[in-house]
Design a protein around this motif. Sequence first.
Motif, PDB file in Angstrom:
ATOM      1  N   GLU A  90       0.817  -1.218   0.000  1.00  0.00           N
ATOM      2  CA  GLU A  90       0.000   0.000   0.000  1.00  0.00           C
ATOM      3  C   GLU A  90       0.848   1.265   0.000  1.00  0.00           C
ATOM      4  OE1 GLU A  90      -2.255   1.392   3.492  1.00  0.00           O
ATOM      5  OE2 GLU A  90      -1.132  -0.039   4.692  1.00  0.00           O
ATOM      6  N   ASN A  91       2.133   1.129   0.270  1.00  0.00           N
ATOM      7  CA  ASN A  91       2.953   2.298   0.558  1.00  0.00           C
ATOM      8  C   ASN A  91       3.977   2.573  -0.543  1.00  0.00           C
ATOM      9  OD1 ASN A  91       5.031   3.961   1.717  1.00  0.00           O
ATOM     10  ND2 ASN A  91       4.108   3.547   3.698  1.00  0.00           N
ATOM     11  N   PRO A  92       3.934   3.747  -1.170  1.00  0.00           N
ATOM     12  CA  PRO A  92       4.881   4.058  -2.249  1.00  0.00           C
ATOM     13  C   PRO A  92       6.345   4.067  -1.809  1.00  0.00           C
ATOM     14  CG  PRO A  92       3.243   5.813  -2.038  1.00  0.00           C
ATOM     15  CD  PRO A  92       2.969   4.815  -0.961  1.00  0.00           C
ATOM     16  N   SER A  93       6.622   4.474  -0.567  1.00  0.00           N
ATOM     17  CA  SER A  93       8.023   4.481  -0.142  1.00  0.00           C
ATOM     18  C   SER A  93       8.548   3.057   0.021  1.00  0.00           C
ATOM     19  CB  SER A  93       8.207   5.282   1.149  1.00  0.00           C
ATOM     20  OG  SER A  93       7.524   4.692   2.219  1.00  0.00           O
ATOM     21  N   VAL A  94       7.685   2.135   0.417  1.00  0.00           N
ATOM     22  CA  VAL A  94       8.085   0.738   0.529  1.00  0.00           C
ATOM     23  C   VAL A  94       8.329   0.153  -0.859  1.00  0.00           C
ATOM     24  CG1 VAL A  94       7.303  -1.572   1.214  1.00  0.00           C
ATOM     25  CG2 VAL A  94       6.982   0.375   2.749  1.00  0.00           C
ATOM     26  N   SER A  95       7.458   0.461  -1.801  1.00  0.00           N
ATOM     27  CA  SER A  95       7.664  -0.065  -3.153  1.00  0.00           C
ATOM     28  C   SER A  95       8.934   0.520  -3.773  1.00  0.00           C
ATOM     29  CB  SER A  95       6.443   0.179  -4.042  1.00  0.00           C
ATOM     30  OG  SER A  95       6.183   1.541  -4.191  1.00  0.00           O
ATOM     31  N   ALA A  96       9.219   1.784  -3.544  1.00  0.00           N
ATOM     32  CA  ALA A  96      10.443   2.395  -4.077  1.00  0.00           C
ATOM     33  C   ALA A  96      11.680   1.738  -3.471  1.00  0.00           C
ATOM     34  CB  ALA A  96      10.450   3.895  -3.811  1.00  0.00           C
ATOM     35  N   ALA A  97      11.663   1.504  -2.163  1.00  0.00           N
ATOM     36  CA  ALA A  97      12.805   0.864  -1.509  1.00  0.00           C
ATOM     37  C   ALA A  97      12.979  -0.569  -1.996  1.00  0.00           C
ATOM     38  CB  ALA A  97      12.618   0.891   0.005  1.00  0.00           C
ATOM     39  N   ALA A  98      11.877  -1.273  -2.179  1.00  0.00           N
ATOM     40  CA  ALA A  98      11.960  -2.655  -2.660  1.00  0.00           C
ATOM     41  C   ALA A  98      12.561  -2.706  -4.057  1.00  0.00           C
ATOM     42  CB  ALA A  98      10.575  -3.296  -2.651  1.00  0.00           C
ATOM     43  N   GLY A 129      17.224  -8.837  -9.783  1.00  0.00           N
ATOM     44  CA  GLY A 129      16.415  -9.578 -10.742  1.00  0.00           C
ATOM     45  C   GLY A 129      15.070  -8.924 -10.973  1.00  0.00           C
ATOM     46  N   ASP A 130      14.213  -9.656 -11.625  1.00  0.00           N
ATOM     47  CA  ASP A 130      12.883  -9.142 -11.950  1.00  0.00           C
ATOM     48  C   ASP A 130      11.982  -9.165 -10.726  1.00  0.00           C
ATOM     49  OD1 ASP A 130      13.591  -8.808 -14.598  1.00  0.00           O
ATOM     50  OD2 ASP A 130      12.868 -10.790 -15.190  1.00  0.00           O
ATOM     51  N   VAL A 131      11.274  -8.075 -10.517  1.00  0.00           N
ATOM     52  CA  VAL A 131      10.311  -7.976  -9.426  1.00  0.00           C
ATOM     53  C   VAL A 131       8.997  -7.483 -10.015  1.00  0.00           C
ATOM     54  CG1 VAL A 131       9.732  -6.798  -7.276  1.00  0.00           C
ATOM     55  CG2 VAL A 131      12.091  -7.453  -7.735  1.00  0.00           C
ATOM     56  N   ARG A 132       7.934  -8.157  -9.664  1.00  0.00           N
ATOM     57  CA  ARG A 132       6.594  -7.711 -10.065  1.00  0.00           C
ATOM     58  C   ARG A 132       5.944  -7.137  -8.815  1.00  0.00           C
ATOM     59  NH1 ARG A 132       7.818 -12.348 -12.407  1.00  0.00           N
ATOM     60  NH2 ARG A 132       7.882 -12.352 -14.675  1.00  0.00           N
ATOM     61  N   LEU A 133       5.861  -5.827  -8.766  1.00  0.00           N
ATOM     62  CA  LEU A 133       5.402  -5.143  -7.567  1.00  0.00           C
ATOM     63  C   LEU A 133       4.374  -4.089  -7.946  1.00  0.00           C
ATOM     64  CD1 LEU A 133       5.835  -4.590  -4.484  1.00  0.00           C
ATOM     65  CD2 LEU A 133       7.584  -2.962  -5.172  1.00  0.00           C
ATOM     66  N   LEU A 134       3.231  -4.137  -7.302  1.00  0.00           N
ATOM     67  CA  LEU A 134       2.193  -3.132  -7.492  1.00  0.00           C
ATOM     68  C   LEU A 134       2.000  -2.390  -6.185  1.00  0.00           C
ATOM     69  CD1 LEU A 134      -0.470  -5.287  -9.370  1.00  0.00           C
ATOM     70  CD2 LEU A 134       1.121  -3.634 -10.370  1.00  0.00           C
ATOM     71  N   CYS A 135       1.640  -1.121  -6.285  1.00  0.00           N
ATOM     72  CA  CYS A 135       1.411  -0.299  -5.103  1.00  0.00           C
ATOM     73  C   CYS A 135       0.034   0.344  -5.215  1.00  0.00           C
ATOM     74  CB  CYS A 135       2.495   0.768  -4.997  1.00  0.00           C
ATOM     75  SG  CYS A 135       2.302   1.822  -3.550  1.00  0.00           S
ATOM     76  N   THR A 136      -0.776   0.199  -4.180  1.00  0.00           N
ATOM     77  CA  THR A 136      -2.112   0.792  -4.193  1.00  0.00           C
ATOM     78  C   THR A 136      -2.114   2.254  -3.774  1.00  0.00           C
ATOM     79  OG1 THR A 136      -2.600   0.151  -1.916  1.00  0.00           O
ATOM     80  CG2 THR A 136      -3.193  -1.429  -3.661  1.00  0.00           C
ATOM     81  N   VAL A 137      -1.040   2.731  -3.181  1.00  0.00           N
ATOM     82  CA  VAL A 137      -0.952   4.089  -2.636  1.00  0.00           C
ATOM     83  C   VAL A 137      -2.157   4.337  -1.719  1.00  0.00           C
ATOM     84  CG1 VAL A 137      -0.518   6.515  -3.151  1.00  0.00           C
ATOM     85  CG2 VAL A 137       0.185   4.781  -4.802  1.00  0.00           C
ATOM     86  N   GLY A 138      -2.309   3.464  -0.757  1.00  0.00           N
ATOM     87  CA  GLY A 138      -3.416   3.574   0.179  1.00  0.00           C
ATOM     88  C   GLY A 138      -4.506   2.559  -0.125  1.00  0.00           C
ATOM     89  N   THR A 139      -5.690   2.845   0.346  1.00  0.00           N
ATOM     90  CA  THR A 139      -6.825   1.943   0.197  1.00  0.00           C
ATOM     91  C   THR A 139      -7.203   1.792  -1.275  1.00  0.00           C
ATOM     92  OG1 THR A 139      -7.631   2.636   2.359  1.00  0.00           O
ATOM     93  CG2 THR A 139      -9.216   1.538   0.905  1.00  0.00           C
ATOM     94  N   PRO A 140      -7.273   0.546  -1.772  1.00  0.00           N
ATOM     95  CA  PRO A 140      -7.615   0.353  -3.181  1.00  0.00           C
ATOM     96  C   PRO A 140      -9.108   0.591  -3.444  1.00  0.00           C
ATOM     97  CG  PRO A 140      -7.337  -1.771  -2.120  1.00  0.00           C
ATOM     98  CD  PRO A 140      -6.984  -0.714  -1.102  1.00  0.00           C
ATOM     99  N   SER A 141      -9.396   1.152  -4.591  1.00  0.00           N
ATOM    100  CA  SER A 141     -10.786   1.361  -5.003  1.00  0.00           C
ATOM    101  C   SER A 141     -11.376   0.042  -5.495  1.00  0.00           C
ATOM    102  CB  SER A 141     -10.838   2.387  -6.136  1.00  0.00           C
ATOM    103  OG  SER A 141     -10.199   1.845  -7.295  1.00  0.00           O
ATOM    104  N   ARG A 142     -12.674   0.007  -5.708  1.00  0.00           N
ATOM    105  CA  ARG A 142     -13.309  -1.178  -6.303  1.00  0.00           C
ATOM    106  C   ARG A 142     -12.721  -1.475  -7.675  1.00  0.00           C
ATOM    107  NH1 ARG A 142     -18.984   0.514  -4.368  1.00  0.00           N
ATOM    108  NH2 ARG A 142     -19.176  -0.733  -2.495  1.00  0.00           N
ATOM    109  N   THR A 143     -12.436  -0.424  -8.418  1.00  0.00           N
ATOM    110  CA  THR A 143     -11.834  -0.596  -9.746  1.00  0.00           C
ATOM    111  C   THR A 143     -10.480  -1.283  -9.629  1.00  0.00           C
ATOM    112  OG1 THR A 143     -12.979   1.363 -10.565  1.00  0.00           O
ATOM    113  CG2 THR A 143     -11.055   0.627 -11.809  1.00  0.00           C
TER     114      THR A 143
END
Length: 142
Positions: A22-30, A36-50
Motif C-alpha cells: 500500500e505504501n509508495p516508499s516501501v515499493s520504491a525501496a523494494a 532480478g525481476d520484481v513484479r510489484l504493485l502499489c495501491t498508494v493507500g486503500t484500493p478502489s473497487r476498480t
Amino acid sequence: MLHRAAWPAPRHSEDRWVLLTENPSVSAAALDTAEGDVRLLCTVGTPSRTTLKALARLATAGWRLAVRADFDCAGLALVRAVLATVPHAEAWRMTTSDYTAGLHPAPFEPDVLDPDRLGSTPWDPPLAAAMRVSGRPAYEEA
C-alpha cells in the motif's frame, strides 16, 4: 486505464508472483534493492473497487498475488479486501511476529489503534489479538 487493464498470463508457472503493497516508499525501496525481476504493485493507500477488480483479473490471468500493508485499521482492511476479492491471494509478511518485529519503542509511535475498527485477521487470527493488546500500529517502513 484500470477498467480496461488486461493482464498477460505468466510465462512460467514457478515465476508467477506479484507483490502488492500500500505504501509508495516501501515499493520504491523494494525496487531499489531488488535483484532480478520484481513484479510489484502499489495501491498508494486503500484500493478502489476498480483497483480490486483489476487485481482479480490479474489472478484470473494466472498470477498469484501476495499482499501486505501497514499494521493499522486501514492496512488490515486493505488486506481483507484483497483476500476477499482475489482468488488464492495470500497475506505477505502480515503475521503476529512481523507485527511485533515492526513495533518501534513507545515514544516513537504516539498513534493508538481503535480496537472497534481493527477487525479480524483471518489469515493469522492471533495478529488482531496481539494488536489489541499492544494498542499500537506498526508500519510497512519498519
